[in-house]
Design an enzyme around this catalytic site. Structure first.
Site, PDB file in Angstrom:
ATOM      1  N   PRO A   2       0.074   3.741   0.882  1.00 30.27           N
ATOM      2  CG  PRO A   2      -0.778   1.790   1.795  1.00 30.27           C
ATOM      3  CD  PRO A   2      -0.081   2.326   0.607  1.00 30.27           C
ATOM      4  CD  GLU A   3       3.906   8.352   2.472  1.00 28.69           C
ATOM      5  OE1 GLU A   3       4.775   8.044   3.314  1.00 28.69           O
ATOM      6  OE2 GLU A   3       4.172   8.839   1.370  1.00 28.69           O
ATOM      7  CG  HIS A  93      -7.674  -7.199  -7.178  1.00 30.77           C
ATOM      8  ND1 HIS A  93      -6.866  -7.922  -8.031  1.00 30.77           N
ATOM      9  CD2 HIS A  93      -8.271  -6.249  -7.929  1.00 30.77           C
ATOM     10  CE1 HIS A  93      -6.993  -7.436  -9.262  1.00 30.77           C
ATOM     11  NE2 HIS A  93      -7.845  -6.415  -9.224  1.00 30.77           N
ATOM     12  NE  ARG A 112       0.942  -0.972  -8.686  1.00 35.22           N
ATOM     13  CZ  ARG A 112       1.713   0.113  -8.733  1.00 35.22           C
ATOM     14  NH1 ARG A 112       1.293   1.240  -8.212  1.00 35.22           N
ATOM     15  NH2 ARG A 112       2.900   0.064  -9.300  1.00 35.22           N
TER      16      ARG A 112
END
Ligand SMILES: [Zn+2]
Length: 276
Positions: A2-3, A93, A112
């Protein structure tokens, strides 16, 4: 990853379900993400009111009553989805699940686990190790072309590398650095200190434009988040150079092809013909 525009889209998507609401309960399904969660995380969040949601760089800031801010970073693969309490199903997750007093569930999912959550005293946020070295926000009014020019002048690196330095400016990111440099006709390998004031002005203008356009694209997808999956923050972009290796350059009158090179381990996309 994500930016800034994705994080901003998540923030805007969360405002209607969290701002002014109470965190009734929080479930935590592991000890931490990149770092352990703060001590008594669940207990300290219980019953807190969320005053507002802000953002600093790529950190989401949930400013709570009683003087604390819940800091959330999505890391590499963090996702947030909004569901109704009655239909909520825990997914693989899902590491942290927040329950609001208005029967909404906000699930933080991160395959992750490079994300981060912390509770920081709001009054000391700017001195916190996560924040104290950060450069200006791209949309900060105090970041004038002259200020930006002076910052760039101090850097010996290439301009592309300088733009990724969060101490210089936050939130530009690898994709938007390539896009903004192409838009402003500045070659990514040029040294940062060689940019003129006019170059700096032009570049800052294009950084703001590419980020704004992406935020608008994200915003236009927000209504889709009323769907049951409720996922926030990932959307399709149209890029001019990023990921367009060997494609025709779309600058008017330019016959160049987009090139790809690796700079400091990151892909840079640019046009040799119109970026000087
Ligand atoms: Zn070109």
């Amino acid at each position: 990853m994500p930016e800034l525009p994705e994080v901003e889209t998540v923030r805007r998507g969360l405002i209607p379900v969290l701002e002014g609401k109470i965190l009734r309960e929080t479930e935590v399904y592991r000890d931490g993400l990149r770092y352990p969660f703060p001590p008594l995380f669940r207990e300290r969040l219980k019953g807190r009111k969320i005053l507002n949601l802000t953002r600093r760089a790529k950190y989401l800031l949930l400013n709570l009553d009683e003087g604390y801010t819940l800091v959330i970073h999505l890391g590499m693969s963090g996702r947030i989805r909004i569901e109704d309490t009655v239909s909520f199903m825990l997914q693989k997750h899902d590491h942290v699940v927040f329950y609001s007093n208005e029967n909404k569930v906000i699930a933080y999912n991160d395959a992750r686990r490079f994300g981060l959550m912390d509770l920081v005293q709001t009054a000391h946020l700017t001195d916190h190790p996560l924040f104290r070295h950060l450069g200006p926000e791209p949309f900060d009014d105090n970041l004038t072309p002259t200020v930006f020019y002076e910052l760039l002048k101090k850097r010996q690196h290439s301009i592309k590398i300088a733009l990724l330095d969060q101490k210089l400016i936050v939130g530009v990111g690898n994709i938007y650095a390539s896009e903004a440099l192409w838009g402003s006709g500045i070659h990514p390998f040029r040294s940062s200190h060689s940019l003129t004031l006019k170059d700096a002005e032009n570049l800052l203008d294009h950084i703001r434009k590419v980020l704004q356009r992406a935020i608008m694209a994200g915003g236009s997808t927000l209504k889709d988040h009323q769907q049951p999956d409720g996922k926030l923050g990932y959307f399709q972009h149209q890029f001019a150079v990023y990921g367009r290796h060997l494609a025709d350059c779309t600058t008017e009158g330019c016959a160049g092809k987009i090139k790809k090179e690796i700079q400091a381990g990151r892909s840079t996309f640019y046009c040799d013909a119109c970026q000087k």
